[in-house]
Design a protein around this motif. Structure first.
Motif, mmCIF file in Angstrom:
data_model
loop_
_atom_site.group_PDB
_atom_site.id
_atom_site.type_symbol
_atom_site.label_atom_id
_atom_site.label_comp_id
_atom_site.label_asym_id
_atom_site.label_seq_id
_atom_site.Cartn_x
_atom_site.Cartn_y
_atom_site.Cartn_z
ATOM 1 N N ALA A 145 155.236 13.969 119.390
ATOM 2 C CA ALA A 145 154.906 13.588 120.757
ATOM 3 C C ALA A 145 155.984 14.089 121.690
ATOM 4 O O ALA A 145 157.163 14.132 121.335
ATOM 5 N N ALA A 146 155.559 14.501 122.870
ATOM 6 C CA ALA A 146 156.507 14.993 123.862
ATOM 7 C C ALA A 146 155.903 14.813 125.251
ATOM 8 O O ALA A 146 154.683 14.735 125.412
ATOM 9 N N ARG A 147 156.761 14.774 126.218
ATOM 10 C CA ARG A 147 156.305 14.742 127.616
ATOM 11 C C ARG A 147 155.796 16.126 127.975
ATOM 12 O O ARG A 147 156.443 17.128 127.680
ATOM 13 N N ASN B 171 144.874 12.158 123.000
ATOM 14 C CA ASN B 171 146.028 13.067 122.873
ATOM 15 C C ASN B 171 147.024 12.919 124.028
ATOM 16 O O ASN B 171 148.138 13.417 123.935
ATOM 17 N N GLU B 172 146.625 12.247 125.109
ATOM 18 C CA GLU B 172 147.567 11.952 126.197
ATOM 19 C C GLU B 172 147.386 10.499 126.628
ATOM 20 O O GLU B 172 146.877 10.225 127.710
ATOM 21 N N ARG C 36 152.230 13.590 125.437
ATOM 22 C CA ARG C 36 151.218 14.355 124.701
ATOM 23 C C ARG C 36 151.491 14.185 123.206
ATOM 24 O O ARG C 36 152.606 14.380 122.735
ATOM 25 N N VAL C 37 150.443 13.848 122.469
ATOM 26 C CA VAL C 37 150.558 13.578 121.039
ATOM 27 C C VAL C 37 149.855 14.684 120.258
ATOM 28 O O VAL C 37 148.796 15.167 120.651
ATOM 29 N N HIS C 38 150.456 15.075 119.151
ATOM 30 C CA HIS C 38 149.867 16.076 118.264
ATOM 31 C C HIS C 38 149.943 15.542 116.836
ATOM 32 O O HIS C 38 150.942 14.927 116.452
ATOM 33 N N VAL C 39 148.879 15.763 116.068
ATOM 34 C CA VAL C 39 148.897 15.387 114.654
ATOM 35 C C VAL C 39 148.583 16.610 113.801
ATOM 36 O O VAL C 39 147.825 17.487 114.196
ATOM 37 N N ASP C 40 149.188 16.658 112.639
ATOM 38 C CA ASP C 40 148.946 17.713 111.670
ATOM 39 C C ASP C 40 148.161 17.091 110.514
ATOM 40 O O ASP C 40 148.729 16.490 109.608
ATOM 41 N N ARG C 41 146.840 17.216 110.582
ATOM 42 C CA ARG C 41 145.983 16.590 109.581
ATOM 43 C C ARG C 41 146.201 17.183 108.183
ATOM 44 O O ARG C 41 145.985 16.496 107.184
ATOM 45 N N ASP C 42 146.638 18.427 108.101
ATOM 46 C CA ASP C 42 146.911 19.035 106.794
ATOM 47 C C ASP C 42 148.122 18.389 106.124
ATOM 48 O O ASP C 42 148.187 18.329 104.899
ATOM 49 N N ARG C 43 149.041 17.921 106.912
ATOM 50 C CA ARG C 43 150.258 17.289 106.385
ATOM 51 C C ARG C 43 150.039 15.809 106.074
ATOM 52 O O ARG C 43 150.707 15.242 105.216
ATOM 53 N N CYS C 44 149.090 15.177 106.766
ATOM 54 C CA CYS C 44 148.840 13.734 106.641
ATOM 55 C C CYS C 44 148.510 13.345 105.203
ATOM 56 O O CYS C 44 147.726 14.008 104.527
#
Length: 66
Positions: free
Chosen positions: A61-63, A37-38, A2-10
């Motif tokens: 990202a994490a399982r 996202n997966e 599972r992937v996560h992005v922080d658009r505010d930090r990008c």
């Protein structure tokens, strides 16, 4: 994975897109856009590389828990 992005930090470096265009893209402002996202197991190595190459740690990202 599972992937996560922080658009505010990008900051729009684009390293993630260069690593895997099927999982990451950029909007008109250069911010990361998560396309999947997966993503399947075939993307695991590229996603790990994207996480490691993001200069501001905007990607994680994490399982998923079973």
């Amino acid at each position: 994975m599972r992937v996560h992005v922080d658009r505010d930090r990008c900051i729009g470096s684009g390293n993630c897109v260069m690593t895997d265009e099927e999982v990451f893209d950029q909007d008109d402002e250069g911010k990361v856009v998560l396309l999947e996202n997966e993503p399947g197991a075939g993307h695991d190595e590229a996603v790990r590389t994207a996480v490691a190459s993001c200069p501001v740690q905007a990607i994680s990202a994490a399982r998923p828990a079973r």
